[in-house]
Design an enzyme around this catalytic site. Structure first.
Site, mmCIF file in Angstrom:
data_model
loop_
_atom_site.group_PDB
_atom_site.id
_atom_site.type_symbol
_atom_site.label_atom_id
_atom_site.label_comp_id
_atom_site.label_asym_id
_atom_site.label_seq_id
_atom_site.Cartn_x
_atom_site.Cartn_y
_atom_site.Cartn_z
ATOM 1 N N ASP A 12 0.833 -1.207 0.000
ATOM 2 C CA ASP A 12 0.000 0.000 0.000
ATOM 3 C C ASP A 12 0.865 1.253 0.000
ATOM 4 O O ASP A 12 1.951 1.271 0.571
ATOM 5 C CB ASP A 12 -0.920 -0.025 1.240
ATOM 6 C CG ASP A 12 -2.111 0.901 1.084
ATOM 7 O OD1 ASP A 12 -2.291 1.483 -0.001
ATOM 8 O OD2 ASP A 12 -2.868 1.049 2.063
ATOM 9 N N ASN A 14 1.481 3.206 -2.965
ATOM 10 C CA ASN A 14 2.118 3.541 -4.253
ATOM 11 C C ASN A 14 1.696 4.932 -4.726
ATOM 12 O O ASN A 14 2.528 5.716 -5.194
ATOM 13 C CB ASN A 14 1.710 2.524 -5.332
ATOM 14 C CG ASN A 14 2.291 1.147 -5.106
ATOM 15 O OD1 ASN A 14 3.133 0.966 -4.233
ATOM 16 N ND2 ASN A 14 1.839 0.179 -5.883
ATOM 17 N N ARG A 16 0.433 7.502 -2.973
ATOM 18 C CA ARG A 16 0.946 8.595 -2.124
ATOM 19 C C ARG A 16 2.447 8.789 -2.316
ATOM 20 O O ARG A 16 2.947 9.911 -2.266
ATOM 21 C CB ARG A 16 0.608 8.317 -0.648
ATOM 22 C CG ARG A 16 -0.813 8.735 -0.296
ATOM 23 C CD ARG A 16 -1.275 8.125 0.994
ATOM 24 N NE ARG A 16 -1.563 6.705 0.826
ATOM 25 C CZ ARG A 16 -1.688 5.842 1.819
ATOM 26 N NH1 ARG A 16 -1.525 6.258 3.067
ATOM 27 N NH2 ARG A 16 -1.977 4.593 1.580
ATOM 28 N N TRP A 17 3.178 7.719 -2.559
ATOM 29 C CA TRP A 17 4.613 7.814 -2.820
ATOM 30 C C TRP A 17 4.834 8.673 -4.062
ATOM 31 O O TRP A 17 5.672 9.574 -4.074
ATOM 32 C CB TRP A 17 5.184 6.412 -3.036
ATOM 33 C CG TRP A 17 6.642 6.369 -3.370
ATOM 34 C CD1 TRP A 17 7.674 6.293 -2.488
ATOM 35 C CD2 TRP A 17 7.225 6.373 -4.690
ATOM 36 N NE1 TRP A 17 8.875 6.254 -3.160
ATOM 37 C CE2 TRP A 17 8.625 6.312 -4.517
ATOM 38 C CE3 TRP A 17 6.705 6.427 -5.987
ATOM 39 C CZ2 TRP A 17 9.517 6.301 -5.595
ATOM 40 C CZ3 TRP A 17 7.580 6.415 -7.057
ATOM 41 C CH2 TRP A 17 8.972 6.354 -6.849
ATOM 42 N N ARG A 25 0.301 8.702 -10.369
ATOM 43 C CA ARG A 25 0.125 7.501 -9.527
ATOM 44 C C ARG A 25 0.754 6.265 -10.165
ATOM 45 O O ARG A 25 1.298 5.402 -9.478
ATOM 46 C CB ARG A 25 -1.381 7.218 -9.336
ATOM 47 C CG ARG A 25 -2.108 8.221 -8.485
ATOM 48 C CD ARG A 25 -3.595 7.874 -8.426
ATOM 49 N NE ARG A 25 -3.819 6.538 -7.886
ATOM 50 C CZ ARG A 25 -3.777 6.231 -6.598
ATOM 51 N NH1 ARG A 25 -3.522 7.165 -5.717
ATOM 52 N NH2 ARG A 25 -4.004 5.007 -6.198
ATOM 53 N N HIS A 29 3.131 2.713 -9.017
ATOM 54 C CA HIS A 29 2.920 1.273 -9.243
ATOM 55 C C HIS A 29 4.141 0.651 -9.919
ATOM 56 O O HIS A 29 4.529 -0.481 -9.612
ATOM 57 C CB HIS A 29 1.668 1.038 -10.090
ATOM 58 C CG HIS A 29 0.401 1.490 -9.411
ATOM 59 N ND1 HIS A 29 0.140 1.238 -8.084
ATOM 60 C CD2 HIS A 29 -0.673 2.184 -9.872
ATOM 61 C CE1 HIS A 29 -1.044 1.749 -7.765
ATOM 62 N NE2 HIS A 29 -1.547 2.330 -8.827
ATOM 63 N N LEU A 123 11.813 -19.785 -2.991
ATOM 64 C CA LEU A 123 10.689 -19.017 -2.440
ATOM 65 C C LEU A 123 9.374 -19.410 -3.121
ATOM 66 O O LEU A 123 9.302 -19.502 -4.344
ATOM 67 C CB LEU A 123 10.926 -17.507 -2.654
ATOM 68 C CG LEU A 123 9.815 -16.615 -2.100
ATOM 69 C CD1 LEU A 123 9.883 -16.529 -0.572
ATOM 70 C CD2 LEU A 123 9.888 -15.203 -2.689
ATOM 71 N N ARG A 180 1.453 -4.530 6.592
ATOM 72 C CA ARG A 180 0.803 -3.547 5.713
ATOM 73 C C ARG A 180 1.625 -2.270 5.740
ATOM 74 O O ARG A 180 1.940 -1.745 6.812
ATOM 75 C CB ARG A 180 -0.626 -3.253 6.149
ATOM 76 C CG ARG A 180 -1.298 -2.281 5.168
ATOM 77 C CD ARG A 180 -2.784 -2.158 5.364
ATOM 78 N NE ARG A 180 -3.380 -1.399 4.262
ATOM 79 C CZ ARG A 180 -4.641 -1.434 3.920
ATOM 80 N NH1 ARG A 180 -5.475 -2.196 4.572
ATOM 81 N NH2 ARG A 180 -5.094 -0.706 2.909
ATOM 82 N N SER A 188 -8.376 -5.210 5.237
ATOM 83 C CA SER A 188 -8.958 -4.985 3.911
ATOM 84 C C SER A 188 -9.234 -6.250 3.105
ATOM 85 O O SER A 188 -8.829 -6.365 1.945
ATOM 86 C CB SER A 188 -8.066 -4.040 3.099
ATOM 87 O OG SER A 188 -7.993 -2.793 3.720
ATOM 88 N N GLU A 199 0.633 -12.653 13.145
ATOM 89 C CA GLU A 199 1.033 -11.426 13.829
ATOM 90 C C GLU A 199 0.868 -10.290 12.832
ATOM 91 O O GLU A 199 1.184 -10.443 11.643
ATOM 92 C CB GLU A 199 2.508 -11.513 14.259
ATOM 93 C CG GLU A 199 2.785 -12.569 15.301
ATOM 94 C CD GLU A 199 2.166 -12.235 16.660
ATOM 95 O OE1 GLU A 199 2.031 -11.040 16.988
ATOM 96 O OE2 GLU A 199 1.793 -13.181 17.380
#
Ligand code: FPP
Length: 235
Positions: A12, A14, A16-17, A25, A29, A123, A180, A188, A199
């Site tokens: 979360d 992207n 605002r960055w 915007r 992304h 992974l 988050r 969400s 956790e």
């Protein structure tokens, strides 16, 4: 306590960055996707075996058409361009969410990437696309109801394991740590069933700025927590 086996992240901040930098915007992304590639490598080097990220929610379709189109294009490119890197890093990639709601060419690219990497043992990287926790549970309930209607399952046989086996995450361990970014402190609709005992860790850092040090901080906090498993069986 040791490094979490499975980390889930809500990517979360992207937008605002980008705004803070005077950029569109979409630039957020693009940078967010780059950050994600790096975090996959860092996470595995830190001893994390499973990483599940929220890339596009069932609610994200309500964003402006141009932003949705851009995000889909980013995902298309990711599926096509990351086969080589995934092989090099021995990464197993899987998409969770309702794939039937995605464009056919994107579904094909997803299938190719999943098939090419399915036996990799590094992974385990899950990308949630057109994903919503309630929708995932609803789809699982429909599958179970179908089995009951077909006479192959009795209602009283439905237990936690049978439900988990119908979720998109079937076969994966539950997340131990849910992160988050960007200061929001909500789940969400993410991994509602699977994150029951995870956790929670919230950081104000915007996703594009999240790096190895930020991941190490989250892991450090996790390691200090007094984790009680409650009724959950330890794997
Ligand atoms: C939330 O930021 C982020 C998203 C809705 C998209 C996340 C997608 C990526 C990081 C890239 C694509 C992923 C892959 C696998 C290539 P926001 O736009 O809600 O930010 P804001 O809250 O600041 O507006």
């Amino acid at each position: 306590m040791s490094v979490p086996n499975h980390v889930a992240i809500i990517l979360d901040g992207n937008g605002r960055w980008a705004k803070a930098k005077g950029l569109p915007r979409t630039a957020g992304h693009v940078q967010g996707a780059k950050t994600l590639e790096q975090i996959c490598e860092d996470a595995y080097h830190m001893g994390i075996n499973y990483l599940t990220v929220y890339a596009f929610s069932t609610e994200n379709w309500t964003r402006p058409d141009s932003e949705v189109a851009m995000l889909m294009e980013l995902l298309r490119n990711y599926m096509k361009n990351s086969i080589k890197r995934a092989q090099k890093n021995n990464m197993c990639v899987r998409v969770i969410g309702d794939k039937s709601g995605l464009a056919e060419d994107l579904r094909t690219s997803i299938e190719k990437l999943e098939q090419a990497t399915q036996y990799n043992t590094g992974l385990h990287f899950q990308i949630a696309i057109n994903y919503g926790g309630r929708d995932e549970i609803r789809r699982a309930v429909v599958k179970l109801a179908d089995k009951v209607a077909a006479g192959v399952l009795k209602p009283e046989e439905i237990d936690d394991k049978k439900i988990a086996a119908e979720l998109d995450t079937a076969g994966l361990p539950d997340p131990d740590l849910l992160i988050r970014t960007s200061g929001e402190q909500r789940i969400s609709n993410y991994l509602l069933w699977q994150a029951s005992y995870a956790e929670l860790y919230f950081t104000s850092v915007f996703w594009p700025d999240f790096d190895k040090n930020e991941l190490a901080k989250a892991v450090e906090v996790y390691e200090k927590r007094d984790r009680r498993y409650g009724l959950v069986e330890e794997e």
